[in-house]
Motif scaffolding. Sequence first.
Motif, short mmCIF file in Angstrom:
data_model
loop_
_atom_site.label_atom_id
_atom_site.label_comp_id
_atom_site.label_asym_id
_atom_site.label_seq_id
_atom_site.Cartn_x
_atom_site.Cartn_y
_atom_site.Cartn_z
N THR A 36 0.91 -1.08 0.17
CA THR A 36 0.05 -0.17 -0.06
C THR A 36 0.78 1.43 0.01
OG1 THR A 36 -0.12 -0.04 2.46
CG2 THR A 36 -2.04 -1.14 1.31
N SER A 37 2.24 0.96 -0.18
CA SER A 37 3.09 2.08 0.23
C SER A 37 4.39 2.38 -0.51
CB SER A 37 3.46 2.28 1.55
OG SER A 37 4.40 1.12 1.82
N GLY A 38 4.17 1.43 -1.71
CA GLY A 38 5.45 1.37 -2.48
C GLY A 38 6.33 0.44 -2.15
N HIS A 66 1.05 -3.92 4.63
CA HIS A 66 -0.09 -4.17 5.03
C HIS A 66 -0.49 -5.69 5.22
CE1 HIS A 66 -3.93 -2.87 6.44
NE2 HIS A 66 -4.78 -3.65 5.79
N VAL A 67 -0.86 -6.25 6.33
CA VAL A 67 -1.30 -7.51 6.45
C VAL A 67 -2.87 -7.44 7.06
CG1 VAL A 67 -0.41 -7.49 8.78
CG2 VAL A 67 -0.60 -9.65 7.57
N GLY A 68 -3.42 -8.76 6.65
CA GLY A 68 -4.72 -8.99 7.08
C GLY A 68 -4.83 -10.52 7.41
N GLY A 112 -7.47 -5.26 -4.50
CA GLY A 112 -7.24 -6.29 -5.36
C GLY A 112 -6.06 -6.01 -6.33
N ASN A 113 -5.67 -4.76 -6.56
CA ASN A 113 -4.36 -4.35 -7.15
C ASN A 113 -3.24 -4.22 -6.20
OD1 ASN A 113 -5.81 -3.93 -9.36
ND2 ASN A 113 -6.16 -1.80 -9.01
N LYS A 114 -3.39 -4.44 -4.94
CA LYS A 114 -2.37 -4.31 -3.96
C LYS A 114 -1.80 -5.66 -3.26
CE LYS A 114 -2.88 0.30 -3.81
NZ LYS A 114 -2.00 1.41 -4.37
#
Length: 183
Positions: free
Chosen positions: A110-112, A117-119, A148-150
């Motif tokens: 999500t940041s380049g 990020h984790v879920g 979806g794109n990340k």
Amino acid sequence: MDYFKLIRNSVLTLAAAFVIFFTPLNENEASAESAYSVEELKEISSKYIGVRYSYGGTSAKGFDCSGYVRHVFKELGITSLERTSSDMYNQGTSVKKSELEPGDLVFFNTSGKRVSHVGIYIGSGKFIHASTSKGVIKTSINDKYYWGNKYVGAKRVANFSTAEAIAAATEDDSDVDNTPEAE
């Protein structure tokens, strides 16, 4: 001379104890004890829905993404997770997106950075996570507008089973008659 026999016997006893202690359980025992309940995962992870996002947060007062995941897994008895999403990505076994199971950790860029990020995948194409804008929420993993794109990948750090599967594995051992036969 008896002294050397005593040492040799002690060493042999310790070696035997070591082998017994580190011998794996049979398959049914191993799967029953290492499996965590999907239902419990969903219950614990869902009770935090709506908790606000807090950078560096690790409690129900506020979570960041990895703090939330660690907190949920800790409540389940899994305490081996690293603190950051990128460190968590280095744990466990890689899982193809098409083979995701509830309890798998899903990772996003999500940041380049490669992983930021984790879920927790909860099934049916959804994951639960601490969103910076909405706090703890459930989201579609294939969301065409953002997630979806990340998507970067997934890791399995624990085995989760339904309550029925865990009961069946335990039941397989309980229906074995271990009483000696009469001669």
